[in-house]
Motif scaffolding. Structure first.
Motif, PDB file in Angstrom:
ATOM      1  N   SER A 102      86.756  46.004  22.875  1.00 46.44           N
ATOM      2  CA  SER A 102      87.340  47.685  22.542  1.00 46.44           C
ATOM      3  C   SER A 102      85.764  47.382  21.035  1.00 46.44           C
ATOM      4  N   GLU A 103      86.366  46.245  20.626  1.00 49.41           N
ATOM      5  CA  GLU A 103      86.093  46.840  19.101  1.00 49.41           C
ATOM      6  C   GLU A 103      85.048  45.755  19.018  1.00 49.41           C
ATOM      7  N   GLY A 104      84.662  44.960  19.999  1.00 50.68           N
ATOM      8  CA  GLY A 104      83.165  44.517  20.006  1.00 50.68           C
ATOM      9  C   GLY A 104      83.430  42.831  19.911  1.00 50.68           C
ATOM     10  N   HIS A 105      84.580  42.684  20.112  1.00 52.04           N
ATOM     11  CA  HIS A 105      85.084  40.995  20.463  1.00 52.04           C
ATOM     12  C   HIS A 105      84.326  40.573  21.535  1.00 52.04           C
ATOM     13  N   VAL A 106      84.380  39.664  21.536  1.00 49.13           N
ATOM     14  CA  VAL A 106      83.517  38.842  22.449  1.00 49.13           C
ATOM     15  C   VAL A 106      84.362  37.827  23.625  1.00 49.13           C
ATOM     16  N   GLY A 107      84.477  37.950  24.926  1.00 45.95           N
ATOM     17  CA  GLY A 107      84.810  37.329  25.801  1.00 45.95           C
ATOM     18  C   GLY A 107      83.857  36.477  26.385  1.00 45.95           C
ATOM     19  N   PHE A 108      84.323  34.639  25.772  1.00 45.08           N
ATOM     20  CA  PHE A 108      83.759  33.745  26.110  1.00 45.08           C
ATOM     21  C   PHE A 108      84.000  33.331  27.296  1.00 45.08           C
ATOM     22  N   ALA A 109      83.176  32.629  28.545  1.00 43.22           N
ATOM     23  CA  ALA A 109      83.143  31.933  29.629  1.00 43.22           C
ATOM     24  C   ALA A 109      83.944  30.676  29.300  1.00 43.22           C
ATOM     25  N   SER A 110      83.944  29.966  27.769  1.00 44.60           N
ATOM     26  CA  SER A 110      84.482  28.403  27.521  1.00 44.60           C
ATOM     27  C   SER A 110      84.327  28.979  26.253  1.00 44.60           C
ATOM     28  N   ALA A 111      85.580  27.980  25.607  1.00 44.82           N
ATOM     29  CA  ALA A 111      85.969  27.180  24.018  1.00 44.82           C
ATOM     30  C   ALA A 111      84.518  27.012  23.748  1.00 44.82           C
ATOM     31  N   ASP A 112      83.764  26.549  24.550  1.00 44.63           N
ATOM     32  CA  ASP A 112      82.422  25.811  24.243  1.00 44.63           C
ATOM     33  C   ASP A 112      81.414  26.806  23.374  1.00 44.63           C
ATOM     34  N   HIS A 113      81.343  27.537  24.661  1.00 45.04           N
ATOM     35  CA  HIS A 113      80.192  28.307  24.319  1.00 45.04           C
ATOM     36  C   HIS A 113      80.239  29.511  23.095  1.00 45.04           C
ATOM     37  N   GLY A 114      81.565  30.099  22.398  1.00 48.16           N
ATOM     38  CA  GLY A 114      82.742  30.251  21.500  1.00 48.16           C
ATOM     39  C   GLY A 114      82.019  29.555  20.428  1.00 48.16           C
ATOM     40  N   ALA A 115      82.319  28.301  20.427  1.00 46.66           N
ATOM     41  CA  ALA A 115      82.335  26.992  19.253  1.00 46.66           C
ATOM     42  C   ALA A 115      80.231  27.218  19.205  1.00 46.66           C
ATOM     43  N   ASP A 116      79.199  27.369  20.126  1.00 42.49           N
ATOM     44  CA  ASP A 116      78.458  27.323  20.207  1.00 42.49           C
ATOM     45  C   ASP A 116      77.447  28.408  19.418  1.00 42.49           C
ATOM     46  N   ALA A 117      77.863  29.350  19.342  1.00 40.85           N
ATOM     47  CA  ALA A 117      77.580  31.214  19.230  1.00 40.85           C
ATOM     48  C   ALA A 117      78.478  30.867  17.338  1.00 40.85           C
ATOM     49  N   ALA A 118      79.241  30.106  17.321  1.00 37.11           N
ATOM     50  CA  ALA A 118      79.357  30.164  15.543  1.00 37.11           C
ATOM     51  C   ALA A 118      78.203  29.070  14.784  1.00 37.11           C
ATOM     52  N   VAL A 119      78.234  28.448  15.518  1.00 39.58           N
ATOM     53  CA  VAL A 119      76.988  27.387  15.168  1.00 39.58           C
ATOM     54  C   VAL A 119      75.770  28.344  15.273  1.00 39.58           C
ATOM     55  N   THR A 120      75.660  29.059  15.732  1.00 36.81           N
ATOM     56  CA  THR A 120      74.350  29.991  15.804  1.00 36.81           C
ATOM     57  C   THR A 120      74.211  30.639  15.062  1.00 36.81           C
ATOM     58  N   LEU A 121      74.871  31.900  14.349  1.00 37.17           N
ATOM     59  CA  LEU A 121      75.263  32.595  14.428  1.00 37.17           C
ATOM     60  C   LEU A 121      75.195  31.971  12.062  1.00 37.17           C
ATOM     61  N   LEU A 122      76.164  30.987  12.210  1.00 30.66           N
ATOM     62  CA  LEU A 122      75.934  30.419  11.000  1.00 30.66           C
ATOM     63  C   LEU A 122      75.143  30.537  10.097  1.00 30.66           C
ATOM     64  N   ARG A 123      73.909  29.569  11.382  1.00 27.69           N
ATOM     65  CA  ARG A 123      72.455  29.170  10.972  1.00 27.69           C
ATOM     66  C   ARG A 123      72.098  30.432  10.519  1.00 27.69           C
TER      67      ARG A 123
END
Length: 338
Positions: A102-123
């Protein structure tokens, strides 16, 4: 005593994993999840495979195993753990995004997807938005959540959180009863709830800061008075403005401001840097630099509390980011992250 208890839980979890949860098979298949078979449950705000992802990617292992077995909640497991989102990233149509709370936090299919998104966002923060320091990043990554001033009588109206986590407080009167303000939480059907309080408030008319201009009272004309001339004082040179320079803060925001500073200090804890220094996360072409691994680990541990991502999870995400950077250099017109 505590380490022994954790070891016992770990051994118990190891014994139960094959018979009850089938962790071994799920962990073996962690690197190639079938996204079609993974579900997001909006009622419980969790991804169906969060237990196997927790055991396979988070540390310390005894705590991760116990959390997955028992379905633990706060403070051991934050909501982002159950979303496979160890950096608590908000929804933006990420690769592997299969739901959001409800607050917009993503549910990822895997932890790897979440880690990839974190790298992309930091870049993107670092290269595209020019947020180079830890404080610059956290002010956007985890912005302050203090209440917003309403300008009624020059004071912010704060809602009272009622029983069961439902916010039903209402502002009943402005300065009614000689400066007495009443807050009441109502139950179902309009019946009085269990939370009610009367707070005496003095309501002097303060000028609000420029950031909330228009929400306060207009300045009143002040009659001109002759005063003795005062000696001129040379003003100190104003510091150069930066993106991370804090604006005048309302007193109610002080705890959140401290939280952001603690977050920034954690990010640079393993580096010879300060919270306002360039973190040196990426080269100009988007290639990750060595500091990225330490910063990602620190950010996730701050978000998750008792748990933290394993080195393999972060290193895998960094290596995939290097491959994407090489692909961008080979074909500049195509961005592999889009």
């Amino acid at each position: 005593m505590l380490p022994s208890a954790l070891i016992a839980l770990f051994l118990a979890g190891s014994a139960l994993s094959t018979d009850h949860w089938g962790f071994s098979a799920m962990i073996a298949d962690r690197d190639a999840p079938s996204i079609a078979a993974i579900r997001y449950d909006a009622a419980t705000r969790e991804i169906s495979n969060w237990r196997s992802q927790t055991v396979g990617t988070l540390e310390p292992k005894p705590v991760a195993m116990a959390a997955a077995l028992l379905g633990a909640d706060r403070p051991v497991v934050t909501r982002c753990v159950k979303l496979n989102n160890y950096w608590c990233i908000k929804s933006a149509r990420w690769d592997g995004e299969i739901g959001k709370d409800s607050e917009g936090h993503v549910g990822f299919a895997s932890a790897d997807h979440g880690a990839d998104a974190a790298v992309t966002l930091l870049r993107r923060y670092y290269l595209e938005f020019g947020r180079k320091s830890a404080l610059d990043i956290v002010r956007r990554w985890a912005p302050a959540e203090c209440g917003i001033a309403t300008g009624i009588g020059g004071l912010a109206v704060l809602a009272v959180k009622g029983i069961g986590g439902t916010v039903r407080a209402r502002y009943l009167a402005s300065r009614r009863g000689k400066g007495v303000t009443t807050f009441t939480a109502k139950g179902r059907g309009g019946k009085p709830g269990r939370v009610s309080m009367v707070i005496p408030l003095k309501t002097p008319q303060y000028r609000v800061p420029d950031i909330a201009e228009g929400m306060g009272e207009k300045p009143k004309p002040v009659p001109k008075m002759e005063a003795a001339p005062r000696p001129k004082i040379r003003a100190a040179a104003a510091p150069m403005a930066t993106a991370s320079a804090p604006k005048p803060a309302v007193a109610a925001c002080a705890p959140d401001e401290q939280r952001l500073r603690n977050y920034a200090e954690r990010m640079v804890g393993d580096l010879d840097l300060g919270p306002n220094d360039d973190l040196k996360l990426f080269a100009a072409d988007g290639t990750p630099l060595p500091n990225l691994t330490a910063v990602m680990a620190a950010m996730s541990s701050f978000e998750l509390g008792m748990l933290r991502p394993g080195a393999a999870l972060i290193e895998g995400a960094v290596q995939r980011a290097i491959l994407r950077a090489e692909a961008r250099k080979a074909a500049p017109s195509a961005d592999p992250e889009l």
